[in-house]
Each structure stands twice: as C-alpha cells, then as structure tokens.
Design a protein around this motif. Structure first.
Motif, PDB file in Angstrom:
ATOM      1  N   GLU A 183      95.252  34.341  69.557  1.00  0.00           N
ATOM      2  CA  GLU A 183      95.338  35.705  69.028  1.00  0.00           C
ATOM      3  C   GLU A 183      94.126  36.537  69.461  1.00  0.00           C
ATOM      4  N   GLN A 184      92.938  35.965  69.322  1.00  0.00           N
ATOM      5  CA  GLN A 184      91.713  36.664  69.739  1.00  0.00           C
ATOM      6  C   GLN A 184      91.724  36.896  71.251  1.00  0.00           C
ATOM      7  N   TRP A 185      92.167  35.892  72.001  1.00  0.00           N
ATOM      8  CA  TRP A 185      92.196  36.005  73.465  1.00  0.00           C
ATOM      9  C   TRP A 185      93.105  37.151  73.903  1.00  0.00           C
ATOM     10  N   ARG A 186      94.260  37.291  73.263  1.00  0.00           N
ATOM     11  CA  ARG A 186      95.172  38.387  73.617  1.00  0.00           C
ATOM     12  C   ARG A 186      94.547  39.752  73.308  1.00  0.00           C
ATOM     13  N   ILE A 187      93.814  39.827  72.205  1.00  0.00           N
ATOM     14  CA  ILE A 187      93.124  41.084  71.882  1.00  0.00           C
ATOM     15  C   ILE A 187      92.106  41.404  72.977  1.00  0.00           C
ATOM     16  N   LEU A 188      91.349  40.399  73.373  1.00  0.00           N
ATOM     17  CA  LEU A 188      90.365  40.570  74.445  1.00  0.00           C
ATOM     18  C   LEU A 188      91.048  41.042  75.728  1.00  0.00           C
ATOM     19  N   GLN A 189      92.154  40.420  76.086  1.00  0.00           N
ATOM     20  CA  GLN A 189      92.878  40.824  77.294  1.00  0.00           C
ATOM     21  C   GLN A 189      93.356  42.266  77.200  1.00  0.00           C
ATOM     22  N   ARG A 190      93.913  42.618  76.057  1.00  0.00           N
ATOM     23  CA  ARG A 190      94.407  43.996  75.877  1.00  0.00           C
ATOM     24  C   ARG A 190      93.269  45.009  75.951  1.00  0.00           C
ATOM     25  N   ASN A 191      92.126  44.658  75.378  1.00  0.00           N
ATOM     26  CA  ASN A 191      90.964  45.550  75.458  1.00  0.00           C
ATOM     27  C   ASN A 191      90.618  45.828  76.919  1.00  0.00           C
ATOM     28  N   GLY A 192      90.583  44.783  77.718  1.00  0.00           N
ATOM     29  CA  GLY A 192      90.248  44.946  79.129  1.00  0.00           C
ATOM     30  C   GLY A 192      91.277  45.766  79.872  1.00  0.00           C
ATOM     31  N   MET A 193      92.556  45.489  79.617  1.00  0.00           N
ATOM     32  CA  MET A 193      93.615  46.215  80.320  1.00  0.00           C
ATOM     33  C   MET A 193      93.688  47.677  79.897  1.00  0.00           C
ATOM     34  N   ALA A 194      93.135  48.007  78.728  1.00  0.00           N
ATOM     35  CA  ALA A 194      93.145  49.396  78.250  1.00  0.00           C
ATOM     36  C   ALA A 194      91.990  50.216  78.829  1.00  0.00           C
ATOM     37  N   CYS A 195      91.056  49.579  79.512  1.00  0.00           N
ATOM     38  CA  CYS A 195      89.917  50.320  80.082  1.00  0.00           C
ATOM     39  C   CYS A 195      90.396  51.297  81.141  1.00  0.00           C
ATOM     40  N   ASP A 196      89.789  52.460  81.155  1.00  0.00           N
ATOM     41  CA  ASP A 196      90.165  53.499  82.117  1.00  0.00           C
ATOM     42  C   ASP A 196      88.962  53.805  83.010  1.00  0.00           C
ATOM     43  N   PHE A 197      89.026  53.325  84.240  1.00  0.00           N
ATOM     44  CA  PHE A 197      87.962  53.589  85.203  1.00  0.00           C
ATOM     45  C   PHE A 197      88.435  54.555  86.280  1.00  0.00           C
ATOM     46  N   SER A 198      89.420  55.383  85.940  1.00  0.00           N
ATOM     47  CA  SER A 198      90.027  56.277  86.926  1.00  0.00           C
ATOM     48  C   SER A 198      89.117  57.453  87.267  1.00  0.00           C
ATOM     49  N   TRP A 199      89.416  58.059  88.401  1.00  0.00           N
ATOM     50  CA  TRP A 199      88.684  59.259  88.805  1.00  0.00           C
ATOM     51  C   TRP A 199      88.994  60.411  87.853  1.00  0.00           C
ATOM     52  N   ARG A 200      90.198  60.433  87.274  1.00  0.00           N
ATOM     53  CA  ARG A 200      90.562  61.503  86.331  1.00  0.00           C
ATOM     54  C   ARG A 200      89.597  61.501  85.156  1.00  0.00           C
ATOM     55  N   ARG A 201      89.304  60.326  84.633  1.00  0.00           N
ATOM     56  CA  ARG A 201      88.375  60.219  83.492  1.00  0.00           C
ATOM     57  C   ARG A 201      86.989  60.721  83.902  1.00  0.00           C
ATOM     58  N   SER A 202      86.527  60.319  85.079  1.00  0.00           N
ATOM     59  CA  SER A 202      85.216  60.782  85.560  1.00  0.00           C
ATOM     60  C   SER A 202      85.213  62.282  85.771  1.00  0.00           C
ATOM     61  N   ALA A 203      86.274  62.802  86.379  1.00  0.00           N
ATOM     62  CA  ALA A 203      86.356  64.246  86.635  1.00  0.00           C
ATOM     63  C   ALA A 203      86.367  65.026  85.326  1.00  0.00           C
ATOM     64  N   ASP A 204      87.084  64.542  84.330  1.00  0.00           N
ATOM     65  CA  ASP A 204      87.109  65.211  83.028  1.00  0.00           C
ATOM     66  C   ASP A 204      85.711  65.226  82.404  1.00  0.00           C
ATOM     67  N   GLY A 205      84.969  64.142  82.584  1.00  0.00           N
ATOM     68  CA  GLY A 205      83.598  64.091  82.070  1.00  0.00           C
ATOM     69  C   GLY A 205      82.704  65.122  82.747  1.00  0.00           C
ATOM     70  N   TYR A 206      82.837  65.248  84.075  1.00  0.00           N
ATOM     71  CA  TYR A 206      82.055  66.253  84.792  1.00  0.00           C
ATOM     72  C   TYR A 206      82.458  67.663  84.387  1.00  0.00           C
ATOM     73  N   ASP A 207      83.750  67.896  84.200  1.00  0.00           N
ATOM     74  CA  ASP A 207      84.219  69.215  83.747  1.00  0.00           C
ATOM     75  C   ASP A 207      83.592  69.576  82.404  1.00  0.00           C
ATOM     76  N   ALA A 208      83.570  68.619  81.483  1.00  0.00           N
ATOM     77  CA  ALA A 208      82.988  68.870  80.163  1.00  0.00           C
ATOM     78  C   ALA A 208      81.495  69.144  80.272  1.00  0.00           C
ATOM     79  N   LEU A 209      80.802  68.382  81.102  1.00  0.00           N
ATOM     80  CA  LEU A 209      79.365  68.586  81.297  1.00  0.00           C
ATOM     81  C   LEU A 209      79.086  69.968  81.895  1.00  0.00           C
ATOM     82  N   TYR A 210      79.879  70.351  82.881  1.00  0.00           N
ATOM     83  CA  TYR A 210      79.714  71.654  83.520  1.00  0.00           C
ATOM     84  C   TYR A 210      79.981  72.787  82.525  1.00  0.00           C
TER      85      TYR A 210
END
Length: 121
Positions: free
Chosen positions: A72-99
């Motif tokens: 059960e814990q292992w599946r939670i860990l796996q889901r946490n990892g698969m939910a990570c968003d390292f996309s350029w969209r996320r980075s671009a949104d961060g830069y837009d907010a900073l600007y």
C-alpha cells in the motif's frame, strides 16, 4: 544514482514518470527533483542519501526495499512520483508569474529600475 556531481539529471525523472522510485544522492538536480518518502505524511517520491558513501547508499536501498514490502505504501510512493510535473509548461508558468510580479513591483515603485537609478545619479 550515486552521483558525486549531477547538474540536472533526467534519469530520475524518467524513473518517476514510470513508477520506479529512484534512490539518489542528494546533489544538484537529483536533490531538486527527488524528495524523501515519508510514510507518515505520505509525501515524497523516492529515497535520498547525503554523502558520497557506500554505507549511506546501502542504507537508502534498504529503506527502499523495506517500503517495497509494504504494497500500500509502495503504491502511494509510485503515484507520488508519477504525479510529478517537470514539463516546460510548468516552468513557463512559473516564469510568467515571476515576470508579472516584477512588473507589478516596478509599477508600484517598490523596485528600482535602471531608469530610476540613472535619474538619481
């Protein structure tokens, strides 16, 4: 990933995406993208060790193996990892907010601009 030096790293991101929790040394981009799993909060996406040392790496591996024996814990860990968003969209949104914040600070006079600094000279 027992890297002595890792400026970025993509392999841990691939691992996270496909549900394979990484074991990494907390350095550079590895430390930026992998967070130690905490069974109490159910947060985190992998396993970290601090020093470039075999004993620390083995301890992190043992921690991972112990968690693997708790499905059960292992599946939670796996889901946490698969939910990570390292996309350029996320980075671009961060830069837009900073600007936008920087523009607001300049417009309100809370931050100097090159033009206002030159006027003081």
């Amino acid at each position: 990933m027992p890297s002595r030096y890792e400026p970025c790293g993509l392999n841990q991101m691939y691992s996270l995406r496909y549900g394979t929790p990484p074991v990494v040394r907390a350095v550079g981009g590895l430390a930026d993208t992998v967070e130690e799993f905490d069974p109490l909060t159910r947060g985190g996406n992998g396993f970290l060790f601090q020093r470039f040392d075999a004993a620390e790496m083995v301890a992190a591996l043992r921690h991972g193996l112990a968690l693997y024996r708790q499905p059960e814990q292992w599946r939670i860990l796996q889901r946490n990892g698969m939910a990570c968003d390292f996309s350029w969209r996320r980075s671009a949104d961060g830069y837009d907010a900073l600007y936008a914040e920087a523009r607001e600070r300049v417009a309100s006079g809370r931050t100097s601009t090159l033009e206002t600094v030159r006027q003081r000279i």
